[in-house]
Design a protein around this motif. Sequence first.
Motif, PDB file in Angstrom:
ATOM      1  N   ASP A 239      61.786  27.676  64.224  1.00 13.88           N
ATOM      2  CA  ASP A 239      61.391  26.695  65.240  1.00 13.88           C
ATOM      3  C   ASP A 239      59.903  26.805  65.586  1.00 13.88           C
ATOM      4  O   ASP A 239      59.146  25.873  65.432  1.00 13.88           O
ATOM      5  N   ASN A 240      59.505  27.925  66.093  1.00 17.59           N
ATOM      6  CA  ASN A 240      58.097  28.229  66.405  1.00 17.59           C
ATOM      7  C   ASN A 240      57.768  29.541  65.711  1.00 17.59           C
ATOM      8  O   ASN A 240      57.675  30.582  66.347  1.00 17.59           O
ATOM      9  N   ARG A 241      57.614  29.492  64.404  1.00 19.62           N
ATOM     10  CA  ARG A 241      57.506  30.697  63.578  1.00 19.62           C
ATOM     11  C   ARG A 241      56.483  31.695  64.114  1.00 19.62           C
ATOM     12  O   ARG A 241      56.807  32.851  64.353  1.00 19.62           O
ATOM     13  N   LYS A 242      55.245  31.275  64.305  1.00 16.40           N
ATOM     14  CA  LYS A 242      54.201  32.206  64.727  1.00 16.40           C
ATOM     15  C   LYS A 242      54.502  32.807  66.087  1.00 16.40           C
ATOM     16  O   LYS A 242      54.392  34.013  66.283  1.00 16.40           O
ATOM     17  N   GLU A 243      54.894  31.974  67.026  1.00 17.94           N
ATOM     18  CA  GLU A 243      55.180  32.456  68.379  1.00 17.94           C
ATOM     19  C   GLU A 243      56.364  33.425  68.382  1.00 17.94           C
ATOM     20  O   GLU A 243      56.312  34.472  69.024  1.00 17.94           O
ATOM     21  N   ALA A 244      57.416  33.097  67.665  1.00 17.82           N
ATOM     22  CA  ALA A 244      58.599  33.951  67.627  1.00 17.82           C
ATOM     23  C   ALA A 244      58.288  35.296  66.977  1.00 17.82           C
ATOM     24  O   ALA A 244      58.689  36.349  67.484  1.00 17.82           O
TER      25      ALA A 244
ATOM     26  N   MET B 156      62.806  29.687  69.809  1.00 17.94           N
ATOM     27  CA  MET B 156      63.607  30.898  69.870  1.00 17.94           C
ATOM     28  C   MET B 156      63.726  31.312  71.327  1.00 17.94           C
ATOM     29  O   MET B 156      62.724  31.515  72.007  1.00 17.94           O
ATOM     30  N   ARG B 157      64.961  31.450  71.791  1.00 18.51           N
ATOM     31  CA  ARG B 157      65.200  31.842  73.183  1.00 18.51           C
ATOM     32  C   ARG B 157      64.914  33.329  73.380  1.00 18.51           C
ATOM     33  O   ARG B 157      64.926  34.104  72.426  1.00 18.51           O
ATOM     34  N   PHE B 158      64.682  33.720  74.638  1.00 19.52           N
ATOM     35  CA  PHE B 158      64.358  35.114  74.932  1.00 19.52           C
ATOM     36  C   PHE B 158      65.492  36.051  74.525  1.00 19.52           C
ATOM     37  O   PHE B 158      65.246  37.148  74.019  1.00 19.52           O
ATOM     38  N   GLY B 159      66.735  35.615  74.712  1.00 23.81           N
ATOM     39  CA  GLY B 159      67.875  36.432  74.306  1.00 23.81           C
ATOM     40  C   GLY B 159      67.880  36.695  72.804  1.00 23.81           C
ATOM     41  O   GLY B 159      68.228  37.793  72.357  1.00 23.81           O
ATOM     42  N   ASP B 160      67.460  35.709  72.022  1.00 22.61           N
ATOM     43  CA  ASP B 160      67.365  35.887  70.575  1.00 22.61           C
ATOM     44  C   ASP B 160      66.268  36.891  70.218  1.00 22.61           C
ATOM     45  O   ASP B 160      66.422  37.682  69.285  1.00 22.61           O
ATOM     46  N   VAL B 161      65.161  36.845  70.970  1.00 25.79           N
ATOM     47  CA  VAL B 161      64.075  37.799  70.745  1.00 25.79           C
ATOM     48  C   VAL B 161      64.569  39.222  71.013  1.00 25.79           C
ATOM     49  O   VAL B 161      64.310  40.137  70.230  1.00 25.79           O
ATOM     50  N   ILE B 162      65.306  39.402  72.107  1.00 24.71           N
ATOM     51  CA  ILE B 162      65.837  40.727  72.457  1.00 24.71           C
ATOM     52  C   ILE B 162      66.781  41.239  71.366  1.00 24.71           C
ATOM     53  O   ILE B 162      66.696  42.405  70.958  1.00 24.71           O
ATOM     54  N   ILE B 163      67.667  40.381  70.886  1.00 20.78           N
ATOM     55  CA  ILE B 163      68.598  40.778  69.820  1.00 20.78           C
ATOM     56  C   ILE B 163      67.828  41.115  68.545  1.00 20.78           C
ATOM     57  O   ILE B 163      68.143  42.097  67.855  1.00 20.78           O
ATOM     58  N   ALA B 164      66.809  40.336  68.215  1.00 13.08           N
ATOM     59  CA  ALA B 164      66.002  40.604  67.027  1.00 13.08           C
ATOM     60  C   ALA B 164      65.273  41.946  67.151  1.00 13.08           C
ATOM     61  O   ALA B 164      65.226  42.718  66.192  1.00 13.08           O
ATOM     62  N   VAL B 165      64.728  42.220  68.330  1.00 13.63           N
ATOM     63  CA  VAL B 165      64.005  43.482  68.550  1.00 13.63           C
ATOM     64  C   VAL B 165      64.975  44.665  68.464  1.00 13.63           C
ATOM     65  O   VAL B 165      64.679  45.680  67.818  1.00 13.63           O
ATOM     66  N   ALA B 166      66.128  44.552  69.111  1.00 13.48           N
ATOM     67  CA  ALA B 166      67.124  45.636  69.054  1.00 13.48           C
ATOM     68  C   ALA B 166      67.581  45.857  67.613  1.00 13.48           C
ATOM     69  O   ALA B 166      67.715  47.004  67.164  1.00 13.48           O
TER      70      ALA B 166
END
Length: 156
Positions: A63-68, A1-11
């Motif tokens: 992809d990296n479930r726990k990390e994401a 999971m890319r950082f941009g995806d993390v930001i979108i998920a958090v928002a």
Amino acid sequence: MRFGDVIIAVASLFLVTVFISYPLEIVLISTLGLQSGPPIGAAISVALGALVIGYFFSGKITDNRKEAIVKISMLFTVLMLFSIVLNNAVLGEDFSNWVHESYLESNPAASLTTFEWFLVGGLFIGSQMFMNGIVLFLLSLIGLFFGSMLRKKTNT
């Protein structure tokens, strides 16, 4: 999971939580009262919001479930803690009065200096952040995990 995806998920998690929280808390305040309604409503809204976002972002999370999931939960918790501190700052004098009243209820003979009141206010905020941080992180972690697993089960 890319950082941009993390930001979108958090928002997305933040917005979904807010949209669930307000109507739920209004209902719970009228049924459970002003003391119990908001915290219970907030906890339910975080868990439901995380479940929904875990479901919708399960393709990115796998992809990296726990990390994401940990990354999303950590960043979400920081964002929510920031909003809690900001809320206390916006309340200003009302928050200060609440701190004074709460402290004096527990310590009726207390006579504190202005600096000591400042420290007590900081301790109140710190305790809010500590307890809310634990609850927010765990509920978002659990909700994201089960939401992503729910999507996985419906696809098979």
